[in-house]
Design a protein around this motif. Structure first.
Motif, short mmCIF file in Angstrom:
data_model
loop_
_atom_site.label_atom_id
_atom_site.label_comp_id
_atom_site.label_asym_id
_atom_site.label_seq_id
_atom_site.Cartn_x
_atom_site.Cartn_y
_atom_site.Cartn_z
N ASP A 104 5.24 -46.91 1.16
CA ASP A 104 5.31 -48.30 1.57
C ASP A 104 5.02 -49.22 0.38
O ASP A 104 4.57 -48.77 -0.67
CB ASP A 104 4.33 -48.57 2.72
CG ASP A 104 4.88 -49.57 3.72
OD1 ASP A 104 5.82 -50.32 3.37
OD2 ASP A 104 4.38 -49.62 4.86
N ILE A 105 5.30 -50.50 0.58
CA ILE A 105 5.05 -51.50 -0.46
C ILE A 105 3.78 -52.28 -0.12
O ILE A 105 3.27 -52.22 1.00
CB ILE A 105 6.23 -52.48 -0.60
CG1 ILE A 105 6.58 -53.11 0.76
CG2 ILE A 105 7.43 -51.77 -1.19
CD1 ILE A 105 7.58 -54.26 0.67
N ALA A 106 3.29 -53.02 -1.12
CA ALA A 106 2.19 -53.95 -0.89
C ALA A 106 2.79 -55.25 -0.37
O ALA A 106 3.84 -55.70 -0.86
CB ALA A 106 1.44 -54.19 -2.19
N ALA A 107 2.15 -55.85 0.64
CA ALA A 107 2.70 -57.06 1.26
C ALA A 107 2.80 -58.20 0.26
O ALA A 107 3.74 -58.99 0.28
CB ALA A 107 1.85 -57.47 2.45
N ALA A 108 1.86 -58.29 -0.66
CA ALA A 108 1.78 -59.45 -1.55
C ALA A 108 2.99 -59.58 -2.47
O ALA A 108 3.55 -60.66 -2.61
CB ALA A 108 0.50 -59.39 -2.37
#
Ligand SMILES: *Cc1c(COP(=O)(O)O)cnc(C)c1O
Length: 375
Positions: A104-108
């Protein structure tokens, strides 16, 4: 008013004479593949990217493929990467018979969530392939630390990030200079775009550089003697000559994109539109804004509204890679990568190109405000 997503004609007008002189020079030479123009560009690009070697190739997609070939990625190997990227990030892996392990990715910042890497490493892991998405570097310090501990090479997909910096590493923190190999694209819509297809690989490792040079010409050295099975992926002289002209303007264009991003941030702050979130510039980054990507409630309706009012905008990327039909056999299901899937529903990229005017940006923000005000 009309605001296109990108206006390459406007940019071309500012450098037309220089570009046409370069094109004429190549046409008069009738030397089209590799050669002196390509070598000159490779030198200039190596200096710009602060690496020892830069090796031109046919496209950003090929750069990724060649990088993984040079690292000897084999059928059955695993490569850790993201599902929130352009398709080529993952297809480079599967074309070699290896398996993408999507994290997954970081939301920021829409980039690889580095905290998830360690748990995903198995004895079959061969490399880590982060993407510096939209022109902002991923979190490289902790990533390199994990990679070193497990003796894994990092391939940077820097297709959208030429000239982006990861400032904690100072001089050595330029995109494409931090991992084993950096991969770049000169697709016309990138910050450094050619007049057709083109790509580049960067490395500080002499052995990898020699391998990449060999692999891009069918593993041929000397002529008609093939040491390994490579591919045909050469940069051509016309692209190199044009890119060399454009490279001298690149930092000015980056600065204009950064100015435009700051202007949008200010306009959005003034407008106080709660339904949208401007992009986050992480501390200690030089973001080059290949895209200015907001998150928006009711994104698809907003996009329709903007298109209807002559504002260009685009969704990068509507379908994450783990949900692509061609990767169904990998067995991912909806919900596996929640932050990625949320980004795919919310992200919308707005015009950010260097020649964009303040009036155009005001119009874009007005139109977004009008959409949420009316409904
Ligand atoms: C553009 C892009 C590529 C592929 O580059 P091409 O030159 O179009 O093959 C790969 N990865 C990312 C993240 C890209 O944006």
């Amino acid at each position: 008013m009309k605001v296109p997503l990108l206006d390459l004609k406007a940019q071309h007008q500012t450098i037309r004479d220089e570009v046409m002189a370069a094109v004429t020079r190549v046409m008069d030479s009738q030397q089209f593949i590799l050669g002196a123009e390509v070598e000159a560009f490779e030198q200039a690009a190596a200096t710009y990217c602060n690496v020892k070697h830069a090796i031109g190739c046919g496209s950003g997609s090929d750069a990724l493929l060649l990088a993984l070939m040079a690292l000897d990625v084999q059928p059955g190997d695993e490569v850790i990467t993201v599902a929130y990227s352009f398709f080529a990030t993952a297809s480079a892996i599967t074309r070699l018979g290896a398996k993408p392990v999507f994290l997954d990715i970081a939301a920021a910042d829409f980039n690889l969530d580095v905290a998830q890497i360690e748990a995903a490493i198995t004895p079959r892991t061969k490399a880590i392939l982060p993407v510096h998405l939209f022109g902002q570097c991923a979190e490289m310090a902790p990533m390199l630390e994990v990679a070193k501990r497990h003796n894994l090479p990092i391939v940077e997909d820097a297709a959208q990030a030429i000239g982006a910096d990861y400032l904690p590493f100072g001089e050595c923190g330029r995109a494409g200079a931090m991992g084993a190999i950096g991969c770049f694209s000169f697709f016309p819509s990138k910050n450094l775009g050619g007049a057709g297809e083109g790509g580049l690989m960067t490395t500080n490792d002499d052995t990898l550089a020699a391998k990449l040079r060999l692999l891009r010409v069918h593993g041929m050295q000397p002529k008609y003697y093939h040491q390994v099975v490579g591919i045909n992926s050469r940069l051509d002289a016309l692209q190199a000559a044009i890119l060399n002209v454009k490279l001298t303007h690149l930092d000015d264009w980056h600065a204009a994109r950064q100015r435009n991003a700051a202007r949008y941030n200010e306009l959005f702050a003034q407008a106080g539109i709660e339904a949208i979130t401007p992009p986050v510039e992480r501390p200690q980054r030089r973001h080059i804004y290949n895209q200015y990507t907001i998150r928006a409630a009711r994104r698809d309706e907003l996009m329709k509204h903007l298109h209807a009012h002559d504002v260009g905008c685009e969704v990068y990327y509507p379908v994450p890679l783990h949900q692509q039909q061609c990767f169904a056999d990998l067995g991912y299901v909806a919900g596996d990568l929640p932050v990625t899937e949320k980004a795919a529903r919310e992200a919308l990229s707005l015009p950010i190109y260097p020649e964009l005017t303040a009036e155009m940006q005001e119009y874009v923000v007005e139109q977004i405000a009008a959409f949420y005000a009316q409904s």
